[in-house]
Enzyme design. Structure first.
Site, short mmCIF file in Angstrom:
data_model
loop_
_atom_site.label_atom_id
_atom_site.label_comp_id
_atom_site.label_asym_id
_atom_site.label_seq_id
_atom_site.Cartn_x
_atom_site.Cartn_y
_atom_site.Cartn_z
N HIS A 92 20.33 25.50 -12.05
CA HIS A 92 21.06 26.45 -12.80
C HIS A 92 20.66 27.77 -12.80
CE1 HIS A 92 23.96 23.25 -14.29
NE2 HIS A 92 22.92 22.73 -14.63
N THR A 107 -4.12 -5.13 0.85
CA THR A 107 -3.33 -3.66 1.06
C THR A 107 -4.19 -2.81 1.87
OG1 THR A 107 -4.42 -2.79 -0.89
CG2 THR A 107 -2.49 -3.84 -1.40
N LYS A 167 0.98 -1.22 0.25
CA LYS A 167 -0.02 0.09 0.10
C LYS A 167 0.90 1.25 0.00
CE LYS A 167 -4.50 1.01 0.25
NZ LYS A 167 -5.58 0.59 -0.66
N ARG A 200 30.41 31.40 -9.09
CA ARG A 200 29.16 31.04 -9.77
C ARG A 200 28.10 30.99 -8.63
NH1 ARG A 200 29.02 24.70 -11.83
NH2 ARG A 200 29.95 24.01 -9.58
N GLN A 220 31.13 17.87 -6.72
CA GLN A 220 31.42 16.46 -6.26
C GLN A 220 32.34 16.61 -4.95
OE1 GLN A 220 31.40 17.72 -9.41
NE2 GLN A 220 31.00 16.04 -10.84
#
Length: 297
Positions: A259, A59, A13, A179, A231
């Site tokens: 972005h 369920t 469920k 940035r 990263q």
């Protein structure tokens, strides 16, 4: 007809919405809202191959069980609630051998009224959720992954991306030493396996502090780090979470780039709006970078 067999099956469920009010003797109340998914595995092949519903735990039964378990047990921390619910299915039904429970906790934050916390009024504080993924396996214990999802963060400077091969004929992206960096954080930490639901209960004092520590580490590293790349920043976050909680065996992050592109406005009377003069940006939804990592001890 070619010979066929069921190689893997589970059912359950999804989207079971649960809201619990915890009432205290002093008149204050806490509230908890969850979306729960239960999925069961076991000796259920004949329900597929022979239309044998005798092996099916309906369920709707799973939904009602979720409500009863929430009524009869604490739901804070949600890791314990998920473990108790998953363990219920493998203990009650002899033919069910694996139970998966996912709990999404939605955020309600207590209001401050007249300069003090209100005893029973709350507001939805953003779309961030707390995620618990729990699997109880008969004879093999309980695994739990805790996590954070949809935590939207942004820093307007302090992020760079350079050092890649700009001579690759397929590459047109220019290097940058400054940035905007924005992402929707998905972070998870997998606990060492628990032998039983009792062991989960013994460890439950760790769960909320670990969630708080993961959020704090995420915020502080994101904000303070002069990020050379997503990263490297996410790896440092993983390292710190592993160091903060010895009961965690692995940490994972998934960070999609949100972005914000500079807009060249030089066409309008020579307006400078790139590089160090950039102030007006165009938010972009897609395509976007998507970075994932799993760090273990």
């Amino acid at each position: 007809m070619p010979q066929a067999q069921v190689s893997y099956a589970k059912y359950g469920k999804d989207n079971v919405r649960v809201f619990k009010v915890q009432k205290h003797p002093d008149g204050t109340q806490d509230v908890f809202e969850f979306t729960v998914c239960t999925m069961l595995e076991g000796d259920i092949e004949t329900s597929y191959t022979k239309a044998d519903n005798s092996v099916v735990v309906p369920t709707d039964t799973q939904k009602q069980t979720t409500y009863i378990v929430a009524k009869q047990n604490p739901v804070d921390p949600p890791e314990t609630f998920a473990a108790v619910l998953a363990n219920h299915f493998i203990e009650r039904y002899a033919h069910i051998h694996v139970a998966h429970v996912k709990v999404i906790q939605h955020k309600w934050t207590r209001m401050t009224v007249d300069g003090k916390p209100h005893p029973h009024s709350f507001f939805r504080d953003g779309q961030e959720t707390r995620i618990i993924e729990c699997t109880a396996t008969e004879g093999q214990g309980i695994s739990i992954r805790s996590g954070i999802k949809d935590l939207l963060v942004l820093k307007s400077t302090g992020s760079a991306f350079y050092g890649y091969d700009t001579e690759d004929k397929y590459t047109i992206l220019p290097e940058t030493d400054d940035r905007i960096l924005s992402t929707s954080v998905e972070c998870g930490w997998k606990w060492n396996k628990f032998a039983s639901v009792d062991d989960v209960k013994k460890a439950e004092a760790k769960f909320n502090p670990a969630w708080e520590a993961a959020r704090k580490i995420t915020f502080e590293t994101f904000a303070k780090e002069e990020s050379p790349s997503v990263q490297n920043t996410m790896y440092k976050m993983c390292e710190q979470i592993l160091a903060a909680e010895s009961g965690v065996e692995a940490v994972d992050y998934t960070l999609p780039n949100k972005h914000y592109f500079q807009i060249d406005l030089s066409w309008f009377e020579g307006t400078k709006n790139t590089g160090k003069d950039a102030e007006v940006y165009a938010p972009q939804t897609d395509p976007n970078g998507l970075i994932h990592v799993v760090v273990t001890r």
